[in-house]
Design a protein around this motif. Structure first.
Motif, mmCIF file in Angstrom:
data_model
loop_
_atom_site.group_PDB
_atom_site.id
_atom_site.type_symbol
_atom_site.label_atom_id
_atom_site.label_comp_id
_atom_site.label_asym_id
_atom_site.label_seq_id
_atom_site.Cartn_x
_atom_site.Cartn_y
_atom_site.Cartn_z
ATOM 1 N N MET A 110 -20.241 -66.640 -21.719
ATOM 2 C CA MET A 110 -18.785 -66.600 -21.805
ATOM 3 C C MET A 110 -18.209 -67.132 -20.510
ATOM 4 S SD MET A 110 -16.411 -63.223 -22.248
ATOM 5 C CE MET A 110 -14.660 -63.348 -22.009
ATOM 6 N N SER A 111 -17.212 -67.954 -20.605
ATOM 7 C CA SER A 111 -16.511 -68.405 -19.412
ATOM 8 C C SER A 111 -15.283 -67.523 -19.230
ATOM 9 C CB SER A 111 -16.108 -69.866 -19.553
ATOM 10 O OG SER A 111 -15.201 -70.013 -20.616
ATOM 11 N N TRP A 112 -14.726 -67.536 -18.068
ATOM 12 C CA TRP A 112 -13.577 -66.676 -17.804
ATOM 13 C C TRP A 112 -12.456 -67.499 -17.195
ATOM 14 C CZ3 TRP A 112 -11.892 -65.922 -12.770
ATOM 15 C CH2 TRP A 112 -12.737 -66.423 -11.794
ATOM 16 N N LYS A 113 -11.262 -67.014 -17.382
ATOM 17 C CA LYS A 113 -10.084 -67.640 -16.792
ATOM 18 C C LYS A 113 -9.669 -66.800 -15.597
ATOM 19 C CE LYS A 113 -8.698 -69.535 -21.140
ATOM 20 N NZ LYS A 113 -7.872 -69.457 -22.306
ATOM 21 N N ASN A 114 -8.924 -67.387 -14.730
ATOM 22 C CA ASN A 114 -8.562 -66.754 -13.472
ATOM 23 C C ASN A 114 -7.423 -65.742 -13.649
ATOM 24 O OD1 ASN A 114 -8.737 -66.240 -10.792
ATOM 25 N ND2 ASN A 114 -7.768 -68.121 -10.123
ATOM 26 N N THR A 115 -7.657 -64.728 -14.466
ATOM 27 C CA THR A 115 -6.702 -63.634 -14.625
ATOM 28 C C THR A 115 -7.478 -62.321 -14.538
ATOM 29 O OG1 THR A 115 -6.922 -63.424 -17.019
ATOM 30 C CG2 THR A 115 -5.289 -65.020 -16.204
ATOM 31 N N PRO A 116 -6.829 -61.246 -14.109
ATOM 32 C CA PRO A 116 -7.529 -59.956 -14.042
ATOM 33 C C PRO A 116 -8.065 -59.506 -15.398
ATOM 34 C CG PRO A 116 -5.461 -59.850 -12.826
ATOM 35 C CD PRO A 116 -5.479 -61.174 -13.549
ATOM 36 N N GLU A 117 -7.317 -59.737 -16.445
ATOM 37 C CA GLU A 117 -7.748 -59.313 -17.781
ATOM 38 C C GLU A 117 -8.995 -60.070 -18.221
ATOM 39 O OE1 GLU A 117 -4.563 -60.435 -17.109
ATOM 40 O OE2 GLU A 117 -3.661 -58.436 -16.933
ATOM 41 N N ALA A 118 -8.984 -61.370 -18.007
ATOM 42 C CA ALA A 118 -10.126 -62.190 -18.414
ATOM 43 C C ALA A 118 -11.363 -61.864 -17.582
ATOM 44 C CB ALA A 118 -9.784 -63.671 -18.297
ATOM 45 N N LEU A 119 -11.174 -61.653 -16.287
ATOM 46 C CA LEU A 119 -12.312 -61.320 -15.438
ATOM 47 C C LEU A 119 -12.871 -59.947 -15.805
ATOM 48 C CD1 LEU A 119 -14.086 -62.399 -13.200
ATOM 49 C CD2 LEU A 119 -12.552 -61.334 -11.554
ATOM 50 N N GLY A 120 -12.002 -59.004 -16.128
ATOM 51 C CA GLY A 120 -12.451 -57.687 -16.585
ATOM 52 C C GLY A 120 -13.235 -57.785 -17.877
ATOM 53 N N ALA A 121 -12.767 -58.595 -18.800
ATOM 54 C CA ALA A 121 -13.484 -58.792 -20.067
ATOM 55 C C ALA A 121 -14.842 -59.446 -19.821
ATOM 56 C CB ALA A 121 -12.648 -59.638 -21.028
ATOM 57 N N TYR A 122 -14.897 -60.373 -18.890
ATOM 58 C CA TYR A 122 -16.139 -61.053 -18.513
ATOM 59 C C TYR A 122 -17.160 -60.035 -17.985
ATOM 60 C CZ TYR A 122 -18.895 -64.760 -16.149
ATOM 61 O OH TYR A 122 -19.877 -65.623 -15.727
ATOM 62 N N ALA A 123 -16.719 -59.138 -17.110
ATOM 63 C CA ALA A 123 -17.605 -58.104 -16.554
ATOM 64 C C ALA A 123 -18.059 -57.136 -17.646
ATOM 65 C CB ALA A 123 -16.892 -57.359 -15.429
ATOM 66 N N ARG A 124 -17.132 -56.726 -18.513
ATOM 67 C CA ARG A 124 -17.498 -55.796 -19.591
ATOM 68 C C ARG A 124 -18.473 -56.444 -20.573
ATOM 69 N NH1 ARG A 124 -12.275 -54.379 -18.445
ATOM 70 N NH2 ARG A 124 -11.384 -55.728 -20.026
ATOM 71 N N GLU A 125 -18.340 -57.749 -20.787
ATOM 72 C CA GLU A 125 -19.300 -58.431 -21.658
ATOM 73 C C GLU A 125 -20.697 -58.383 -21.049
ATOM 74 O OE1 GLU A 125 -20.634 -62.825 -22.473
ATOM 75 O OE2 GLU A 125 -18.660 -62.485 -23.340
ATOM 76 N N SER A 126 -20.804 -58.592 -19.741
ATOM 77 C CA SER A 126 -22.101 -58.511 -19.078
ATOM 78 C C SER A 126 -22.711 -57.130 -19.265
ATOM 79 C CB SER A 126 -21.970 -58.823 -17.583
ATOM 80 O OG SER A 126 -23.194 -58.588 -16.922
ATOM 81 N N MET A 127 -21.913 -56.090 -19.096
ATOM 82 C CA MET A 127 -22.421 -54.726 -19.280
ATOM 83 C C MET A 127 -22.841 -54.509 -20.725
ATOM 84 S SD MET A 127 -23.336 -51.789 -18.246
ATOM 85 C CE MET A 127 -22.633 -51.071 -16.782
ATOM 86 N N SER A 128 -22.072 -54.987 -21.660
ATOM 87 C CA SER A 128 -22.393 -54.817 -23.075
ATOM 88 C C SER A 128 -23.705 -55.511 -23.440
ATOM 89 C CB SER A 128 -21.245 -55.355 -23.932
ATOM 90 O OG SER A 128 -21.538 -55.205 -25.294
ATOM 91 N N VAL A 129 -23.876 -56.732 -22.975
ATOM 92 C CA VAL A 129 -25.096 -57.483 -23.255
ATOM 93 C C VAL A 129 -26.297 -56.789 -22.607
ATOM 94 C CG1 VAL A 129 -26.305 -59.667 -22.762
ATOM 95 C CG2 VAL A 129 -23.945 -59.699 -23.596
ATOM 96 N N THR A 130 -26.158 -56.418 -21.353
ATOM 97 C CA THR A 130 -27.245 -55.752 -20.634
ATOM 98 C C THR A 130 -27.586 -54.421 -21.294
ATOM 99 O OG1 THR A 130 -26.574 -56.785 -18.553
ATOM 100 C CG2 THR A 130 -27.974 -54.834 -18.396
ATOM 101 N N TRP A 131 -26.568 -53.631 -21.616
ATOM 102 C CA TRP A 131 -26.803 -52.312 -22.200
ATOM 103 C C TRP A 131 -27.457 -52.444 -23.572
ATOM 104 C CZ3 TRP A 131 -27.152 -48.472 -19.160
ATOM 105 C CH2 TRP A 131 -27.243 -47.176 -19.674
ATOM 106 N N GLY A 132 -27.093 -53.458 -24.319
ATOM 107 C CA GLY A 132 -27.733 -53.698 -25.614
ATOM 108 C C GLY A 132 -29.228 -53.948 -25.459
#
Length: 126
Positions: free
Chosen positions: A1-23
């Motif tokens: 996933m790529s991210w855009k330079n906004t706090p919301e997008a960066l937060g979603a990017y980090a949460r995706e990493s946690m979701s993938v790793t936790w899976g």
């Protein structure tokens, strides 16, 4: 996933990493908590990339807001999986640090079991 330079997008990017790793971790370690751990973005962390709160119910991690902005790909690929491994290692092996259980989990994730990391343009240690 790529991210855009906004706090919301960066937060979603980090949460995706946690979701993938936790899976991935849930497949190998079904005894860990079912829900993906929460991420807290901590503006006070300046020299620590992240911390795992292994004894909390539920477990969670917090991340340096500032360093995440500077190094999003490193956080996605290394820092977040590193912290998630702490949560799983504590549950599975009662390992609250960088011991044998944590190293086994890092190996399972295909990551080096380095205790400290170096980020470009940042002087910090985990």
């Amino acid at each position: 996933m790529s991210w855009k330079n906004t706090p919301e997008a960066l937060g979603a990017y980090a949460r995706e990493s946690m979701s993938v790793t936790w899976g991935k971790l849930r497949i190998a370690y079904p005894m860990i908590q079912t829900d993906t751990p929460k991420i807290i973005f901590n503006k006070r962390l300046k020299t620590t990339a992240g911390r795992a709160f292994v004894e909390s119910k539920p477990q969670y991690i917090d991340l340096s807001n500032e360093l995440l902005w500077q190094h999003p790909e490193e956080f996605y690929n290394v820092i977040i999986p590193h912290e998630a491994a702490h949560l799983a290692a504590y549950t599975r092996y009662a390992d609250s640090g960088h011991g044998k259980g944590w190293k086994l989990i890092m190996s399972y994730l295909g990551l080096p079991s380095d205790r400290c990391h170096t980020l470009a343009n940042a002087n910090w240690k985990r």
